[in-house]
Design a protein around this motif. Sequence first.
Motif, PDB file in Angstrom:
ATOM      1  N   ASP A 209       0.808  -1.218   0.000  1.00  0.00           N
ATOM      2  CA  ASP A 209       0.000   0.000   0.000  1.00  0.00           C
ATOM      3  C   ASP A 209       0.843   1.271   0.000  1.00  0.00           C
ATOM      4  O   ASP A 209       0.344   2.349   0.332  1.00  0.00           O
ATOM      5  CB  ASP A 209      -0.989   0.005   1.167  1.00  0.00           C
ATOM      6  CG  ASP A 209      -0.305  -0.012   2.529  1.00  0.00           C
ATOM      7  OD1 ASP A 209       0.922  -0.259   2.586  1.00  0.00           O
ATOM      8  OD2 ASP A 209      -0.994   0.207   3.545  1.00  0.00           O
ATOM      9  N   ASP A 210       2.108   1.159  -0.395  1.00  0.00           N
ATOM     10  CA  ASP A 210       2.965   2.340  -0.560  1.00  0.00           C
ATOM     11  C   ASP A 210       2.416   3.165  -1.720  1.00  0.00           C
ATOM     12  O   ASP A 210       2.350   2.684  -2.852  1.00  0.00           O
ATOM     13  CB  ASP A 210       4.394   1.879  -0.850  1.00  0.00           C
ATOM     14  CG  ASP A 210       5.401   3.010  -0.943  1.00  0.00           C
ATOM     15  OD1 ASP A 210       4.995   4.179  -1.048  1.00  0.00           O
ATOM     16  OD2 ASP A 210       6.615   2.716  -0.918  1.00  0.00           O
ATOM     17  N   VAL A 211       2.018   4.419  -1.464  1.00  0.00           N
ATOM     18  CA  VAL A 211       1.443   5.254  -2.522  1.00  0.00           C
ATOM     19  C   VAL A 211       2.497   6.034  -3.289  1.00  0.00           C
ATOM     20  O   VAL A 211       2.198   6.626  -4.335  1.00  0.00           O
ATOM     21  CB  VAL A 211       0.389   6.238  -1.961  1.00  0.00           C
ATOM     22  CG1 VAL A 211      -0.747   5.479  -1.286  1.00  0.00           C
ATOM     23  CG2 VAL A 211       1.020   7.243  -1.012  1.00  0.00           C
ATOM     24  N   LEU A 212       3.726   6.047  -2.803  1.00  0.00           N
ATOM     25  CA  LEU A 212       4.790   6.799  -3.454  1.00  0.00           C
ATOM     26  C   LEU A 212       5.628   5.935  -4.386  1.00  0.00           C
ATOM     27  O   LEU A 212       5.953   6.341  -5.511  1.00  0.00           O
ATOM     28  CB  LEU A 212       5.698   7.437  -2.393  1.00  0.00           C
ATOM     29  CG  LEU A 212       6.885   8.261  -2.885  1.00  0.00           C
ATOM     30  CD1 LEU A 212       6.411   9.445  -3.726  1.00  0.00           C
ATOM     31  CD2 LEU A 212       7.729   8.750  -1.707  1.00  0.00           C
ATOM     32  N   VAL A 213       5.993   4.747  -3.921  1.00  0.00           N
ATOM     33  CA  VAL A 213       6.827   3.831  -4.704  1.00  0.00           C
ATOM     34  C   VAL A 213       6.063   2.515  -4.874  1.00  0.00           C
ATOM     35  O   VAL A 213       5.855   1.797  -3.890  1.00  0.00           O
ATOM     36  CB  VAL A 213       8.176   3.571  -4.007  1.00  0.00           C
ATOM     37  CG1 VAL A 213       9.040   2.642  -4.863  1.00  0.00           C
ATOM     38  CG2 VAL A 213       8.914   4.879  -3.741  1.00  0.00           C
ATOM     39  N   PRO A 214       5.638   2.172  -6.077  1.00  0.00           N
ATOM     40  CA  PRO A 214       4.930   0.909  -6.273  1.00  0.00           C
ATOM     41  C   PRO A 214       5.762  -0.274  -5.756  1.00  0.00           C
ATOM     42  O   PRO A 214       6.977  -0.333  -5.993  1.00  0.00           O
ATOM     43  CB  PRO A 214       4.755   0.836  -7.792  1.00  0.00           C
ATOM     44  CG  PRO A 214       4.803   2.258  -8.257  1.00  0.00           C
ATOM     45  CD  PRO A 214       5.774   2.943  -7.345  1.00  0.00           C
ATOM     46  N   TRP A 215       5.099  -1.210  -5.074  1.00  0.00           N
ATOM     47  CA  TRP A 215       5.824  -2.353  -4.526  1.00  0.00           C
ATOM     48  C   TRP A 215       6.489  -3.170  -5.619  1.00  0.00           C
ATOM     49  O   TRP A 215       7.493  -3.861  -5.388  1.00  0.00           O
ATOM     50  CB  TRP A 215       4.888  -3.233  -3.697  1.00  0.00           C
ATOM     51  CG  TRP A 215       3.847  -3.977  -4.493  1.00  0.00           C
ATOM     52  CD1 TRP A 215       2.603  -3.545  -4.815  1.00  0.00           C
ATOM     53  CD2 TRP A 215       3.983  -5.279  -5.073  1.00  0.00           C
ATOM     54  NE1 TRP A 215       1.938  -4.497  -5.559  1.00  0.00           N
ATOM     55  CE2 TRP A 215       2.765  -5.574  -5.729  1.00  0.00           C
ATOM     56  CE3 TRP A 215       5.004  -6.224  -5.093  1.00  0.00           C
ATOM     57  CZ2 TRP A 215       2.554  -6.773  -6.413  1.00  0.00           C
ATOM     58  CZ3 TRP A 215       4.797  -7.417  -5.778  1.00  0.00           C
ATOM     59  CH2 TRP A 215       3.582  -7.686  -6.422  1.00  0.00           C
ATOM     60  N   THR A 216       5.980  -3.069  -6.825  1.00  0.00           N
ATOM     61  CA  THR A 216       6.571  -3.796  -7.943  1.00  0.00           C
ATOM     62  C   THR A 216       7.983  -3.291  -8.275  1.00  0.00           C
ATOM     63  O   THR A 216       8.769  -4.027  -8.882  1.00  0.00           O
ATOM     64  CB  THR A 216       5.673  -3.684  -9.177  1.00  0.00           C
ATOM     65  OG1 THR A 216       5.310  -2.306  -9.374  1.00  0.00           O
ATOM     66  CG2 THR A 216       4.407  -4.505  -9.008  1.00  0.00           C
ATOM     67  N   CYS A 217       8.300  -2.066  -7.872  1.00  0.00           N
ATOM     68  CA  CYS A 217       9.670  -1.574  -8.053  1.00  0.00           C
ATOM     69  C   CYS A 217      10.633  -2.372  -7.177  1.00  0.00           C
ATOM     70  O   CYS A 217      11.750  -2.705  -7.599  1.00  0.00           O
ATOM     71  CB  CYS A 217       9.756  -0.090  -7.709  1.00  0.00           C
ATOM     72  SG  CYS A 217       8.869   0.992  -8.845  1.00  0.00           S
ATOM     73  N   SER A 218      10.216  -2.671  -5.952  1.00  0.00           N
ATOM     74  CA  SER A 218      11.037  -3.495  -5.073  1.00  0.00           C
ATOM     75  C   SER A 218      11.126  -4.926  -5.610  1.00  0.00           C
ATOM     76  O   SER A 218      12.183  -5.566  -5.539  1.00  0.00           O
ATOM     77  CB  SER A 218      10.453  -3.500  -3.657  1.00  0.00           C
ATOM     78  OG  SER A 218      10.593  -2.239  -3.048  1.00  0.00           O
ATOM     79  N   GLN A 219      10.028  -5.418  -6.129  1.00  0.00           N
ATOM     80  CA  GLN A 219      10.036  -6.762  -6.714  1.00  0.00           C
ATOM     81  C   GLN A 219      11.038  -6.838  -7.864  1.00  0.00           C
ATOM     82  O   GLN A 219      11.840  -7.780  -7.960  1.00  0.00           O
ATOM     83  CB  GLN A 219       8.642  -7.118  -7.213  1.00  0.00           C
ATOM     84  CG  GLN A 219       8.519  -8.513  -7.803  1.00  0.00           C
ATOM     85  CD  GLN A 219       7.121  -8.755  -8.359  1.00  0.00           C
ATOM     86  OE1 GLN A 219       6.626  -7.960  -9.160  1.00  0.00           O
ATOM     87  NE2 GLN A 219       6.481  -9.821  -7.926  1.00  0.00           N
ATOM     88  N   ARG A 220      11.016  -5.841  -8.733  1.00  0.00           N
ATOM     89  CA  ARG A 220      11.951  -5.795  -9.860  1.00  0.00           C
ATOM     90  C   ARG A 220      13.386  -5.682  -9.362  1.00  0.00           C
ATOM     91  O   ARG A 220      14.295  -6.335  -9.889  1.00  0.00           O
ATOM     92  CB  ARG A 220      11.615  -4.603 -10.759  1.00  0.00           C
ATOM     93  CG  ARG A 220      12.574  -4.410 -11.925  1.00  0.00           C
ATOM     94  CD  ARG A 220      12.236  -3.150 -12.723  1.00  0.00           C
ATOM     95  NE  ARG A 220      13.236  -2.890 -13.747  1.00  0.00           N
ATOM     96  CZ  ARG A 220      13.212  -3.414 -14.960  1.00  0.00           C
ATOM     97  NH1 ARG A 220      12.226  -4.215 -15.307  1.00  0.00           N
ATOM     98  NH2 ARG A 220      14.157  -3.122 -15.839  1.00  0.00           N
ATOM     99  N   LEU A 221      13.584  -4.876  -8.329  1.00  0.00           N
ATOM    100  CA  LEU A 221      14.909  -4.717  -7.745  1.00  0.00           C
ATOM    101  C   LEU A 221      15.426  -6.064  -7.241  1.00  0.00           C
ATOM    102  O   LEU A 221      16.570  -6.456  -7.525  1.00  0.00           O
ATOM    103  CB  LEU A 221      14.842  -3.702  -6.609  1.00  0.00           C
ATOM    104  CG  LEU A 221      16.090  -3.461  -5.765  1.00  0.00           C
ATOM    105  CD1 LEU A 221      17.253  -3.003  -6.621  1.00  0.00           C
ATOM    106  CD2 LEU A 221      15.790  -2.431  -4.670  1.00  0.00           C
ATOM    107  N   ALA A 222      14.595  -6.779  -6.501  1.00  0.00           N
ATOM    108  CA  ALA A 222      15.004  -8.077  -5.950  1.00  0.00           C
ATOM    109  C   ALA A 222      15.309  -9.076  -7.061  1.00  0.00           C
ATOM    110  O   ALA A 222      16.270  -9.865  -6.957  1.00  0.00           O
ATOM    111  CB  ALA A 222      13.918  -8.613  -5.029  1.00  0.00           C
ATOM    112  N   GLN A 223      14.533  -9.043  -8.118  1.00  0.00           N
ATOM    113  CA  GLN A 223      14.752  -9.974  -9.225  1.00  0.00           C
ATOM    114  C   GLN A 223      16.080  -9.722  -9.929  1.00  0.00           C
ATOM    115  O   GLN A 223      16.678 -10.656 -10.479  1.00  0.00           O
ATOM    116  CB  GLN A 223      13.595  -9.884 -10.221  1.00  0.00           C
ATOM    117  CG  GLN A 223      12.290 -10.446  -9.687  1.00  0.00           C
ATOM    118  CD  GLN A 223      11.101 -10.143 -10.573  1.00  0.00           C
ATOM    119  OE1 GLN A 223      11.157  -9.252 -11.444  1.00  0.00           O
ATOM    120  NE2 GLN A 223      10.002 -10.854 -10.370  1.00  0.00           N
TER     121      GLN A 223
END
Length: 266
Positions: A209-223
């Motif tokens: 529920d982060d409204v500033l940074v989509p959680w998918t950015c972290s997912q992509r980072l981890a990948q």
Amino acid sequence: MALHYEAHGPADGDAVLLSSGLGGSAGFWQPQLRALLDAGHRVITYDHRGTGRSSAALHPAHAIADMARDVIEILDATSTPRCHLVGHALGGLIGLQLALDAPSRVASLALVNAWARTDAHTLRCFGARIALLDACGARAYVEAQPIFLYPAAWCAAHAQRVADEVEHALAHFPGAANMHARIGALRDFDVDARLGDIAVPVLVAAAMDDVLVPWTCSQRLAQGLPHATFECVLHGGHAHSVTDAAAFNRGLLAFLARVATPEVPA
């Protein structure tokens, strides 16, 4: 200009350096400090250059690489050969840059709602914040800040705390020019193609529920990282290390226990 930093805990403890997000304040990590110290870590906190007690005018071209060099300066000043760097948002970008520029100084990274390349949604949010600052001034900017940091229900339940934070942020506002420089630095950050060069273990933590940074950015980072663990919670917002500190601390301490620097035989 001397950077303001503090070292807490045993001199021989595994060093954990905490790097905050856009606000730059060491105080952001208050919910983590006691837990880390109780676990035996040596904890280093600091105010980013151009913020708080590290007040200074920033060059308009101030970059994440400059912020990473500041961390090296602090590590040298505290006689810390390497650290576990925990970074929130912009602080996470600093950690990624440090791991690329000075890999021997980084034992591990814990990246909280961070990213490898700035997403269009995040750029839109920061563009709106800069427009608000330029058109309406510092108070309007800091009044809007909790909207991006915290879930609405948490803000409502902690109304006085949020109001106090707004007043504190206004009293310590670093100036429009410094905010432009710091937002420009994160806007221009892009290490997406270099993630494979980061060999240290990484915890990537995000909130859906982060409204500033989509959680998918972290997912992509981890990948993109060779040795990453991805942990994503449903609720907590951009600052879920604050809004659900107990759960965040458990995850962070478990990660640090797994990657603790082995003792060197005498």
